[in-house]
Design an enzyme around this catalytic site. Sequence first.
Site, PDB file in Angstrom:
ATOM      1  N   HIS A  75      -1.939  22.657   0.346  1.00 38.74           N
ATOM      2  CA  HIS A  75      -1.355  21.655   1.240  1.00 38.74           C
ATOM      3  C   HIS A  75      -0.905  22.267   2.565  1.00 38.74           C
ATOM      4  O   HIS A  75       0.056  21.803   3.171  1.00 38.74           O
ATOM      5  CB  HIS A  75      -0.204  20.910   0.557  1.00 38.74           C
TER       6      HIS A  75
ATOM      7  N   HIS B 131       6.574  22.246   0.483  1.00 38.59           N
ATOM      8  CA  HIS B 131       5.573  21.936   1.492  1.00 38.59           C
ATOM      9  C   HIS B 131       5.127  23.195   2.233  1.00 38.59           C
ATOM     10  O   HIS B 131       5.942  24.076   2.528  1.00 38.59           O
ATOM     11  CB  HIS B 131       6.143  20.940   2.511  1.00 38.59           C
TER      12      HIS B 131
ATOM     13  N   SER C 171      10.974  20.819   1.496  1.00 37.26           N
ATOM     14  CA  SER C 171      10.580  21.449   2.752  1.00 37.26           C
ATOM     15  C   SER C 171      10.852  22.944   2.701  1.00 37.26           C
ATOM     16  O   SER C 171      11.809  23.388   2.058  1.00 37.26           O
ATOM     17  CB  SER C 171      11.382  20.831   3.907  1.00 37.26           C
TER      18      SER C 171
ATOM     19  N   GLU D   3       1.206  13.405  -3.513  1.00 38.29           N
ATOM     20  CA  GLU D   3       2.456  14.147  -3.392  1.00 38.29           C
ATOM     21  C   GLU D   3       3.570  13.455  -4.186  1.00 38.29           C
ATOM     22  O   GLU D   3       4.001  12.369  -3.816  1.00 38.29           O
ATOM     23  CB  GLU D   3       2.850  14.261  -1.921  1.00 38.29           C
TER      24      GLU D   3
ATOM     25  N   TYR E 148       1.947   9.497  -1.119  1.00 38.45           N
ATOM     26  CA  TYR E 148       3.112   9.941  -1.890  1.00 38.45           C
ATOM     27  C   TYR E 148       3.361   9.086  -3.121  1.00 38.45           C
ATOM     28  O   TYR E 148       2.854   7.961  -3.238  1.00 38.45           O
ATOM     29  CB  TYR E 148       4.359   9.891  -1.000  1.00 38.45           C
TER      30      TYR E 148
END
Length: 570
Positions: A94, A208, A256, A462, A499
Amino acid sequence: MHYQVGWAKQKIDIVACGYAMHGYGQPGHRAYGTRNPLFARAIVITSDDGAPLLYCCLDLGYITHAMRQGVVAALRQRLDEAFDESRLVLTCTHTHSGPGGCAHEGLYNLVTPGFVPAHLDAVVEAAAGALNTALERQAATQIHYRHQALPDQLPVAWNRSLRAYNRNPDITPYPADQTHLALDRTMHLVSFHREGRVEAMLSLFGVHATCLGNQLDHYDGDNKGYAALHAESCLRAQGVKEPVAIFAQGTAGDVSPHYHGPGDRKRRRKLRGEAEYAYARQNGQRQSEHAFAMLKEPGEAVTGELDGVLTYVDMSDQAVAQEFANGEMGARTSAPCHGVGFFLGTPIDGPGMPAPLGFAAKRLARAERRKKLKSGAAEQAEHRKLYDSQGPKDIVLNAGRKTVLGYTLDAIPLPDLADPLVAELKRQAKRGALARSPMVPSVLPLQIVRLGNLRLVCAPGEFTTVAGARLVAAVTGALSLGQDDICLINTYCNDYMGYVTTFEEYQEQAYEGGHTVYGQWTLGAFQTCYVALARALKASPDQRHYDTHTLPAMVPDSELALRCSLPPRT
């Protein structure tokens, strides 16, 4: 049970020539060079009998059905009757600094612009090549499994959607200065040993790959790519000739690699250019070092048979079992729709449209909803079904009907100069390039594979932290796993559609909820379908009854040609 295992990697040979990269949806995020090569990394496992289990992770932002089709065709030619498609897993790191243009559907290729056959061919060649080389290199190998949480103080991952996360009744809420705890910090590690030495590994940890922002102009594997390169370098230093280290994704949807908390925007603004590459390398190295620290502890031997089940499900119209719909009867998914939250982006990882435009879009979306629900009786019933499924989402793009705020794609009343993506969307629609092509995939691959006492839920798209945990819990219950059996989730597998949030997170309509395209019952639909698939896996092969015939519709070649090899913007 004895395993023959092989591993290999192959460079994804794409020339950076100005096409926009996939991930941030920014036309200006173009590739003019390669910072670190992008790879396809493969591990192939064969047991005493049956077809091999084939696993390939690519340094890409997404997996598409077009990629999978190409790899399946190549493997069928190579393996013939020894190939079982249900045992092929394609996944990705990703990275947001990888090539776009690899999907047959329309939406996620807009920014590239369009479909780039050379990119797709290079991806298929690399994945198939790595898998074929791994098949040739199989030898007797022992497999071990470990899991261990990353230390709380290790600055690797933060929850980026805390308000949504804290809505879940099955978690401990966290304050804004503890977002590093509002996620699953567990790394799962499968290691492959020959003569008592680790020579390959597969890590699953959700974060991510967005250390590198949308102002850079080189292909790069980001944190997961750097983790793999660091781990392979360490293994080579230990005498391993051709090591392969895969750092794949778990529940990364709301996680994140950038700090989220007081002062986060100011801190992110200071990280630019070379500092971003250094940060990606540091983040990846920390993941790699944690994996090596885990290897110092005894692992659990993986033993048992190989197996897999794969089905395709139309997620745009799925009934949801009451147990996964908060007890409601008649809960269903709907055609894919993207909300204002999707277009606003995420403030630290990838900002989207300016807030004033978002405010205006909300007002227009709500006016359109009121108008639709006052239409004639027949139409009103259809619209109410859609809005009941989509819940509080302020719908901007109805990807199923191919409308934007009620306008057809070729008639969006926004000047081309105002937004280059809208201009590209209108241009392709006027050319007839999207008339019969889906904007996003809706017929999705759901897969569960077995590696001895491990079960791997291979999910497209996701999943947020809690959504993934609930899916794993549902599958674990359906499989009736024993004390020594382990069920894990691997996301970004086999296709990409957006998502999956929990119902509660969806109500917040942050970016993740705005990009949960099939509505507020999306997770419940996945749980319903995966439970049925788990029951099929639990049964003996001759007693399995599940859909193995449904496949996505073919995208017309004529429309692909109209979207193909469009010149990169300059």
